[in-house]
Design a protein around this motif. Structure first.
Motif, PDB file in Angstrom:
ATOM      1  N   VAL A 143     -63.118  13.338  40.453  1.00 28.38           N
ATOM      2  CA  VAL A 143     -62.489  14.446  39.303  1.00 28.38           C
ATOM      3  C   VAL A 143     -61.435  14.921  39.985  1.00 28.38           C
ATOM      4  O   VAL A 143     -61.473  15.401  41.389  1.00 28.38           O
ATOM      5  CB  VAL A 143     -63.746  15.411  38.911  1.00 28.38           C
ATOM      6  CG1 VAL A 143     -64.836  14.677  38.239  1.00 28.38           C
ATOM      7  CG2 VAL A 143     -64.241  16.259  40.296  1.00 28.38           C
ATOM      8  N   THR A 145     -59.900  17.947  38.119  1.00 24.81           N
ATOM      9  CA  THR A 145     -59.809  19.102  37.477  1.00 24.81           C
ATOM     10  C   THR A 145     -61.297  19.806  37.428  1.00 24.81           C
ATOM     11  O   THR A 145     -62.240  19.224  37.229  1.00 24.81           O
ATOM     12  CB  THR A 145     -59.147  19.044  36.183  1.00 24.81           C
ATOM     13  OG1 THR A 145     -59.902  18.476  35.465  1.00 24.81           O
ATOM     14  CG2 THR A 145     -57.763  18.459  36.444  1.00 24.81           C
ATOM     15  N   PRO A 146     -61.372  21.328  37.148  1.00 21.96           N
ATOM     16  CA  PRO A 146     -62.609  21.697  36.891  1.00 21.96           C
ATOM     17  C   PRO A 146     -63.071  21.188  35.828  1.00 21.96           C
ATOM     18  O   PRO A 146     -64.611  20.987  35.487  1.00 21.96           O
ATOM     19  CB  PRO A 146     -62.346  23.293  36.888  1.00 21.96           C
ATOM     20  CG  PRO A 146     -61.178  23.250  37.708  1.00 21.96           C
ATOM     21  CD  PRO A 146     -60.270  22.106  37.464  1.00 21.96           C
ATOM     22  N   ALA A 147     -62.513  20.976  34.779  1.00 18.87           N
ATOM     23  CA  ALA A 147     -62.953  20.515  33.519  1.00 18.87           C
ATOM     24  C   ALA A 147     -63.483  19.223  33.681  1.00 18.87           C
ATOM     25  O   ALA A 147     -64.508  18.972  32.961  1.00 18.87           O
ATOM     26  CB  ALA A 147     -61.831  20.461  32.200  1.00 18.87           C
ATOM     27  N   ALA A 148     -63.045  18.245  34.182  1.00 17.64           N
ATOM     28  CA  ALA A 148     -63.410  16.966  34.532  1.00 17.64           C
ATOM     29  C   ALA A 148     -64.779  16.811  35.267  1.00 17.64           C
ATOM     30  O   ALA A 148     -65.550  16.155  34.955  1.00 17.64           O
ATOM     31  CB  ALA A 148     -62.415  16.138  35.410  1.00 17.64           C
ATOM     32  N   GLN A 150     -66.923  19.305  35.300  1.00 19.91           N
ATOM     33  CA  GLN A 150     -68.001  19.946  34.408  1.00 19.91           C
ATOM     34  C   GLN A 150     -68.404  18.743  33.371  1.00 19.91           C
ATOM     35  O   GLN A 150     -69.494  18.560  32.890  1.00 19.91           O
ATOM     36  CB  GLN A 150     -67.470  21.026  33.372  1.00 19.91           C
ATOM     37  CG  GLN A 150     -67.274  22.266  34.580  1.00 19.91           C
ATOM     38  CD  GLN A 150     -67.028  23.765  33.706  1.00 19.91           C
ATOM     39  OE1 GLN A 150     -65.927  24.105  33.787  1.00 19.91           O
ATOM     40  NE2 GLN A 150     -68.102  24.102  33.054  1.00 19.91           N
ATOM     41  N   ARG A 151     -67.492  18.050  32.961  1.00 17.96           N
ATOM     42  CA  ARG A 151     -67.848  17.065  31.811  1.00 17.96           C
ATOM     43  C   ARG A 151     -68.756  15.950  32.713  1.00 17.96           C
ATOM     44  O   ARG A 151     -69.703  15.294  32.051  1.00 17.96           O
ATOM     45  CB  ARG A 151     -66.766  16.221  31.401  1.00 17.96           C
ATOM     46  CG  ARG A 151     -65.880  16.909  30.359  1.00 17.96           C
ATOM     47  CD  ARG A 151     -64.838  16.179  29.630  1.00 17.96           C
ATOM     48  NE  ARG A 151     -63.916  15.594  30.611  1.00 17.96           N
ATOM     49  CZ  ARG A 151     -62.801  16.223  30.939  1.00 17.96           C
ATOM     50  NH1 ARG A 151     -62.390  17.213  30.360  1.00 17.96           N
ATOM     51  NH2 ARG A 151     -61.794  15.762  31.613  1.00 17.96           N
ATOM     52  N   ALA A 179     -73.001  25.123  35.595  1.00 21.11           N
ATOM     53  CA  ALA A 179     -71.368  25.125  35.668  1.00 21.11           C
ATOM     54  C   ALA A 179     -70.789  26.257  36.391  1.00 21.11           C
ATOM     55  O   ALA A 179     -69.671  26.101  36.812  1.00 21.11           O
ATOM     56  CB  ALA A 179     -71.298  25.078  34.120  1.00 21.11           C
ATOM     57  N   ARG A 183     -67.796  25.298  38.889  1.00 19.32           N
ATOM     58  CA  ARG A 183     -66.359  25.984  38.797  1.00 19.32           C
ATOM     59  C   ARG A 183     -65.943  26.781  39.991  1.00 19.32           C
ATOM     60  O   ARG A 183     -64.780  26.712  40.637  1.00 19.32           O
ATOM     61  CB  ARG A 183     -66.279  26.743  37.613  1.00 19.32           C
ATOM     62  CG  ARG A 183     -66.375  26.208  36.299  1.00 19.32           C
ATOM     63  CD  ARG A 183     -65.693  27.085  35.216  1.00 19.32           C
ATOM     64  NE  ARG A 183     -66.717  28.338  34.915  1.00 19.32           N
ATOM     65  CZ  ARG A 183     -67.820  28.241  34.383  1.00 19.32           C
ATOM     66  NH1 ARG A 183     -68.163  27.247  33.776  1.00 19.32           N
ATOM     67  NH2 ARG A 183     -68.437  29.637  34.222  1.00 19.32           N
ATOM     68  N   LYS A 187     -63.037  25.592  42.724  1.00 16.72           N
ATOM     69  CA  LYS A 187     -61.902  26.634  43.050  1.00 16.72           C
ATOM     70  C   LYS A 187     -61.608  26.828  44.474  1.00 16.72           C
ATOM     71  O   LYS A 187     -60.723  27.066  45.164  1.00 16.72           O
ATOM     72  CB  LYS A 187     -62.201  27.935  42.075  1.00 16.72           C
ATOM     73  CG  LYS A 187     -61.221  28.968  42.415  1.00 16.72           C
ATOM     74  CD  LYS A 187     -61.383  30.201  41.569  1.00 16.72           C
ATOM     75  CE  LYS A 187     -60.256  31.078  41.671  1.00 16.72           C
ATOM     76  NZ  LYS A 187     -60.551  32.703  40.965  1.00 16.72           N
TER      77      LYS A 187
END
Length: 393
Positions: A143, A145-148, A150-151, A179, A183, A187
């Motif tokens: 992954v 990004t953080p969004a990726a 989390q998905r 989550a 995150r 970070k």
């Protein structure tokens, strides 16, 4: 000189046991390492060269070139991941004005297939290669990004592990129960200052160290950690042994005691990876043995010595003797060497702590190499070592 061990990081006890192990197999051993490194304390070294305190790649290249020129080793053994990544860089031509063709050829012969260097060192690449070879691995996704992240975690189900592709000894690995933790971990692993730090490292000649690498979300596995530690020669698995964790420093840290035995599934997986990577030398593969009785799952590759290699001779897998034959141009016919018995061991240096002893376990203390013990207990004896600015005697 037969062997040069190149080590950077202190607290690595696998390479510290190698001088005695290789000496007892009839090989001569020298080292290049910091003067206060545990490896420098071994009484089995025939020569020891000091690595300069600077981590500038040219300074390290000069020290390594001088050690190779002085000792004329047949093989260079990396003692830790930082040593591995530097040797890989030199084998591929970095600092070519300092690491000449002869030294570069020795370094290249000590590693694996240059086109597969990344797959031996970076977790993302190792898992991808293992998956392509049909080796069982955990669910994982690289992954960016953080969004990726989390998905991926949502698809796998919590808990998951967020893992930096270049890390070791439990560093760069965070267990994420939800989550919010994921995150925060992402970070922390990708600070805004990362680019500035990269530019600064490049200016200082320290960009050889991959401070920012790929990130993987990996499914949590209910199981017992294990390793399969091997000797390889030009892509052939020569021998190996399985070490199943009995106790550990902390949840994701190194083992304090292990149960040594054979495991054919791990051996088969290790053999496939050794062949694919074209590996030479001593290394280890980490596995997780699921509690549900499923196949061991490959986690990562550690392309350097670990603290159980020297114990192989106690269970019928004398990797040092086999290594000595190959180093001197011989061959070893027949099937790979695997254990013919089991053994429980409390590993050095944890064996020095009586609170960590387990009844019935071998207590692995290097009484014949007392400098190692003094180094760990705080009564450090720094041997007179050969400066990189002058030739070894």
């Amino acid at each position: 000189m037969d062997i040069l061990i190149f080590s950077i990081e202190d607290g690595r006890f696998g390479p510290a046991r190698f001088p005695q192990m290789l000496h007892e197999a009839g090989l001569s051993v020298a080292a290049l390492c910091p003067g206060d490194n545990i490896l420098a304390q071994s009484c089995y070294l025939g020569g020891c060269h000091e690595l300069p305190p600077s981590r500038n790649i040219r300074a390290i290249a000069k020290a390594l070139a001088l050690a190779i020129s002085t000792e004329q080793p047949r093989i260079v053994i990396p003692g830790d991941e930082q040593a591995v990544i530097l040797l890989q860089a030199f084998a591929q031509g970095r600092c070519a004005t300092l690491i000449g063709p002869k030294a570069r050829a020795i370094i290249a012969a000590s590693l694996g297939d240059p086109s597969m260097f990344a797959a031996s060192l970076f977790k993302s690449d190792t898992i991808a290669l293992a998956r392509s070879l049909g080796i069982a691995v955990p669910l994982s996704e690289t992954v960016h990004t953080p969004a990726a992240a989390q998905r991926a975690a949502g698809n796998m189900g919590y808990p998951v592990y967020l893992k930096q592709s270049f890390s070791w000894a439990g560093q760069g690995v965070v267990r994420c129960e939800d989550a919010a933790v994921l995150r925060a971990a992402f970070k922390a692993a990708r600070p805004r200052s990362a680019m500035l730090r990269h530019l600064a490292r490049k200016a200082l000649g320290r960009d050889w160290y991959p401070a920012v690498t790929a990130m993987d979300v990996q499914s949590g596995i209910a199981g017992t950690p294990a390793m399969f530690s091997v000797l390889a020669w030009k892509g052939r698995l020569i021998g190996g042994l399985c070490g199943v964790r009995l106790a550990t420093v902390h949840a994701s840290g190194p083992s304090t005691s292990v149960h040594l035995r054979h495991d054919q599934t791990m051996a088969d997986a290790a053999g496939k990876l050794v062949a694919a990577l074209g590996l030479t030398g001593f290394l280890s593969f980490d596995f997780m043995i699921p509690h549900d009785g499923g196949k061991p799952l490959l986690i990562e590759c550690n392309p350097r010595p670990v603290p159980v290699h020297h114990l192989g001779r106690r269970i019928g897998v004398d990797m040092a003797e086999a290594f000595a034959r190959f180093v001197r141009g011989g061959t070893l016919d027949g099937e790979p060497l695997f254990p013919d018995r089991d053994l429980d061991v409390v590993l050095f240096p944890h064996a020095l702590n009586h609170a960590l002893h387990i009844e019935g376990c071998l207590i692995d203390i290097p009484d014949e190499d007392p400098g190692l013990i003094r180094h760990v207990t705080g009564r450090t004896v720094t041997r007179e070592i050969h400066s990189p600015t002058r030739l070894a005697a």
